[in-house]
Design a protein around this motif. Structure first.
Motif, PDB file in Angstrom:
ATOM      1  N   SER A  10       0.869  -1.161  -0.024  1.00 52.52           N
ATOM      2  CA  SER A  10       0.012   0.109   0.103  1.00 52.52           C
ATOM      3  C   SER A  10       0.922   1.274   0.044  1.00 52.52           C
ATOM      4  O   SER A  10       1.830   1.516   0.963  1.00 52.52           O
ATOM      5  CB  SER A  10      -0.844   0.021   1.370  1.00 52.52           C
ATOM      6  OG  SER A  10      -0.109  -0.061   2.337  1.00 52.52           O
ATOM      7  N   TYR A  41      -3.050   4.498   3.940  1.00 54.66           N
ATOM      8  CA  TYR A  41      -4.095   5.265   3.218  1.00 54.66           C
ATOM      9  C   TYR A  41      -3.667   6.847   3.643  1.00 54.66           C
ATOM     10  O   TYR A  41      -3.629   7.249   4.575  1.00 54.66           O
ATOM     11  CB  TYR A  41      -5.431   4.764   3.697  1.00 54.66           C
ATOM     12  CG  TYR A  41      -5.693   3.461   3.478  1.00 54.66           C
ATOM     13  CD1 TYR A  41      -5.866   2.771   2.460  1.00 54.66           C
ATOM     14  CD2 TYR A  41      -5.888   2.671   4.751  1.00 54.66           C
ATOM     15  CE1 TYR A  41      -5.993   1.281   2.117  1.00 54.66           C
ATOM     16  CE2 TYR A  41      -6.030   1.044   4.587  1.00 54.66           C
ATOM     17  CZ  TYR A  41      -6.069   0.570   3.131  1.00 54.66           C
ATOM     18  OH  TYR A  41      -6.135  -0.591   3.065  1.00 54.66           O
ATOM     19  N   HIS A  79     -10.269   5.610   3.546  1.00 56.16           N
ATOM     20  CA  HIS A  79      -9.387   5.223   2.118  1.00 56.16           C
ATOM     21  C   HIS A  79      -9.159   6.481   1.692  1.00 56.16           C
ATOM     22  O   HIS A  79      -8.074   6.830   0.863  1.00 56.16           O
ATOM     23  CB  HIS A  79      -9.814   4.244   1.312  1.00 56.16           C
ATOM     24  CG  HIS A  79     -10.129   2.807   1.652  1.00 56.16           C
ATOM     25  ND1 HIS A  79     -10.936   1.985   1.494  1.00 56.16           N
ATOM     26  CD2 HIS A  79      -9.079   2.139   2.872  1.00 56.16           C
ATOM     27  CE1 HIS A  79     -10.806   0.983   2.114  1.00 56.16           C
ATOM     28  NE2 HIS A  79      -9.692   0.950   2.801  1.00 56.16           N
ATOM     29  N   VAL A 106     -13.767   1.699  -1.761  1.00 63.08           N
ATOM     30  CA  VAL A 106     -12.988   2.731  -1.138  1.00 63.08           C
ATOM     31  C   VAL A 106     -14.117   3.347  -0.150  1.00 63.08           C
ATOM     32  O   VAL A 106     -15.125   3.919  -0.271  1.00 63.08           O
ATOM     33  CB  VAL A 106     -12.737   4.085  -2.362  1.00 63.08           C
ATOM     34  CG1 VAL A 106     -12.451   5.324  -1.451  1.00 63.08           C
ATOM     35  CG2 VAL A 106     -11.647   3.624  -3.225  1.00 63.08           C
TER      36      VAL A 106
END
Length: 622
Positions: A109, A143, A177, A225
């Motif tokens: 990520s 995120y 997110h 999301v």
């Protein structure tokens, strides 16, 4: 930590890799195949060996078949893999980037991947270097530049440099997110903090709710999301009331408190309740659906992207689109038919007639019909009036007049797209096209062959046969019955019956594989228990005699045949006054069995038990 492991399905045919030339990549040996979005290669799971790998369009092995699992390539052009229970990462050349030395490895990520070493979590970069030391009890993914971490049952946030931007002092923390604001908990109350660590509110909220925004494209490590604010305003629960706040953590609009509320969805709509009545609002607080209804519910099970809404007042439902424009009224709510996008809605009006309205509010099919349903994967609709059926297109134009007792598509959703484009229908025993021109007629009945709709089972004068879509007779109309689909039936055959005798035809060529000469015919897991000239035997689906026709009766044990046990199923037989256990080839396994033993260990029909010439037994029950 949760890993999102993607598995899609497809088919390939062969491979000629030099590095793995002994690997069988024939179609029969492929269990799973999918095209990789990043490389264009195919990701494959083989049956033998039970391993994963990649090949290119030239069927050359790019990633060898040595892994217990591989993910698709991610945005870093790396592959998560498993080997002997260990997790690792490889690149497109097969080079190991992150070796299988860690206790646990997650998904990347924002350029970093969590890993566990000696019971502690840290992060690695795309080259396998340690980017954040292994010192946390738990970590999430990154995120908006931040990641949730924990230590000693306390939670906080770090940035991608490993700096603890929000200290690890909180009972619980959450993020979304899509937002640059997170929430933290202390004393069972929640507060808002921005991504720089600035406290935006006091700890006064009992709950904070997030929703989903389906218009924002998710990264490879998530499926949808989440957001607090991107749909309009965040929903909180405080002092037994639901409130909407803006990003300054102020009331999003005047009079913003409700008895109940949903989060704002992808289309910036929220259901609210006040003083026992329901309505729908926009992010500025405008009640586009007045708060006067007994109940409001979503059209779709995915509340974050419902394109329509039902608002009930008394017995009447008002149907609204995603712009909260009223489309009509009905005594019934409308619900999604599992379509991804629904540019129209079909419902019954207050006069009990069906019609179709576009999402914009335009009437496409007038409310004149007793029934309407969409024909899957086409732009056509079946409609009915007074028990007669016809076909209408997506613009409401009648293609086939409403005059048939029954009508349905010859080609359905499982057929090839080119076949479905022909738009052929079976209507009252005829094949017609979408312009109502008759293509095949003259039969008493007509049914598409289950596994190939280019062929039809037809009847005339109580005799059945098979024709193709060009009217050519494939199997003459001389049979009393032809099976179409039989549960637990032959794998690649269909039953035929002629003059009371049973046989088989091939389910693709329709050629006779076993002539209809048998008085008794029972298929069980590849074996056929048959009878002719008062003697019973066993044949296979190709008609080969496995057990000669020398027995008076054969009794298969159905429990054995229908079980998943790998042992050979028991078969019993009667020859004269002797009872035996035989195998599928008729070889005697056990002899000198008693009638009682055979009854208790086989599935002899009750009617046949009376025919066995032995002293009667007391009545038995099952």
């Amino acid at each position: 930590m949760k890993k999102l492991l993607f598995i899609l399905f497809g088919i390939i045919i062969s491979c000629n890799s030099k590095s793995q030339d002994k690997i069988d990549l024939s179609q029969k040996n492929i269990s799973i195949s999918e095209k990789d979005v990043v490389t264009g290669w195919k990701r494959i799971l083989l049956n033998k060996p039970n391993k994963w790998g990649f090949i290119d369009d030239n069927n050359s092995v790019k990633i060898p078949f040595i892994y217990d699992f591989v993910n698709p390539f991610d945005e870093n052009k790396l592959v998560y893999a498993k080997d002997k229970g260990k997790e690792l990462y490889i690149n497109s050349t097969g080079e190991i980037i992150i070796p299988a030395i860690y206790e646990k490895v997650g998904l990347f990520s924002e350029g970093l991947v969590e890993a566990k070493k000696d019971g502690k979590y840290g992060f690695l970069d795309t080259k396998g270097n340690v980017a954040i030391p292994f010192k946390y009890d738990g970590v999430d993914s990154f995120y908006q530049g931040l990641c949730i971490v924990s230590r000693n049952n306390k939670f906080g946030f770090i940035n991608k440099n490993g700096k603890e931007v929000i200290p690890l002092i909180y009972e619980s923390v959450q993020n979304s997110h899509a937002d640059n604001i997170v929430i933290v908990s202390k004393g069972s109350k929640w507060a808002f903090i921005d991504n720089n660590g600035k406290l935006l509110s006091d700890f006064i909220y009992d709950k904070v709710f997030s929703g989903y925004n389906l218009n924002i494209k998710p990264l490879s490590n998530i499926s949808e999301v989440t957001t607090y604010f991107k749909n309009g305003a965040v929903l909180v629960f405080k002092d037994r009331k639901y409130e909407f706040l803006n990003e300054k953590i102020e009331p999003a609009f005047p009079n913003n408190k409700f008895d109940s509320a949903s989060v704002f969805d992808t289309y910036n709509n929220a259901i609210v309740k006040r003083n026992g009545k329901y309505g729908m609002i926009k992010p500025n607080g405008e009640a586009k659906v007045s708060i006067e209804y007994d109940f409001v519910e979503y059209f779709d099970s995915n509340h974050n992207s419902s394109e329509y809404y039902n608002a009930r007042k008394g017995k009447i439902y008002s149907i609204f689109n995603r712009n909260l424009k009223k489309l009509g009224e009905s005594y019934e709510p409308v619900y999604n038919d599992f379509s991804n996008k629904t540019p129209f809605v079909i419902f019954k009006n207050l006069e009990n007639k069906y019609g179709m309205i576009a999402s914009t509010g335009e009437e496409i099919i007038p409310f004149d019909f007793d029934e309407i349903y969409k024909i899957e994967r086409t732009n056509l609709f079946s409609v009915s009036q007074k028990n007669k059926f016809g076909i209408i297109d997506e613009k409401g134009k009648i293609k086939i007049p409403v005059q048939y007792k029954i009508i349905y598509p010859l080609y359905d959703k499982f057929d090839d797209e080119e076949l479905r484009k022909k738009n052929l229908f079976i209507a009252d025993g005829k094949v017609i096209n979408s312009n109502n021109h008759v293509l095949i007629d003259g039969y008493n009945s007509m049914t598409p062959i289950f596994n190939n709709h280019n062929f039809l089972s037809v009847s005339k004068n109580k005799k059945f046969g098979i024709i193709d879509i060009n009217k050519k007779i494939i199997l003459p109309l001389e049979y009393d019955e032809i099976s179409n689909w039989t549960e637990y039936g032959p794998r690649h055959s269909k039953f035929i019956i002629k003059n009371g005798k049973t046989g088989l035809i091939d389910h693709e060529t329709f050629k006779i594989t076993i002539p209809p000469i048998y008085d008794k015919f029972r298929y069980l897991n590849g074996l056929i228990f048959a009878k002719k000239q008062n003697k019973e035997g066993i044949i296979d689906e190709e008609g080969n005699v496995l057990c000669d026709f020398i027995y008076d009766e054969i009794y298969p044990n159905l429990s054995d045949f229908y079980s998943y046990n790998s042992t050979e199923p028991r078969i019993y037989a009667k020859k004269g006054n002797s009872y035996l256990q035989i195998n599928a080839k008729g070889k005697i396994v056990k002899s000198n069995l008693t009638r009682k033993f055979v009854i208790e260990n086989s599935e002899i029909p009750v009617i046949n038990r009376k025919q066995i010439p032995e002293p009667p037994l007391p009545p038995r029950t099952k």
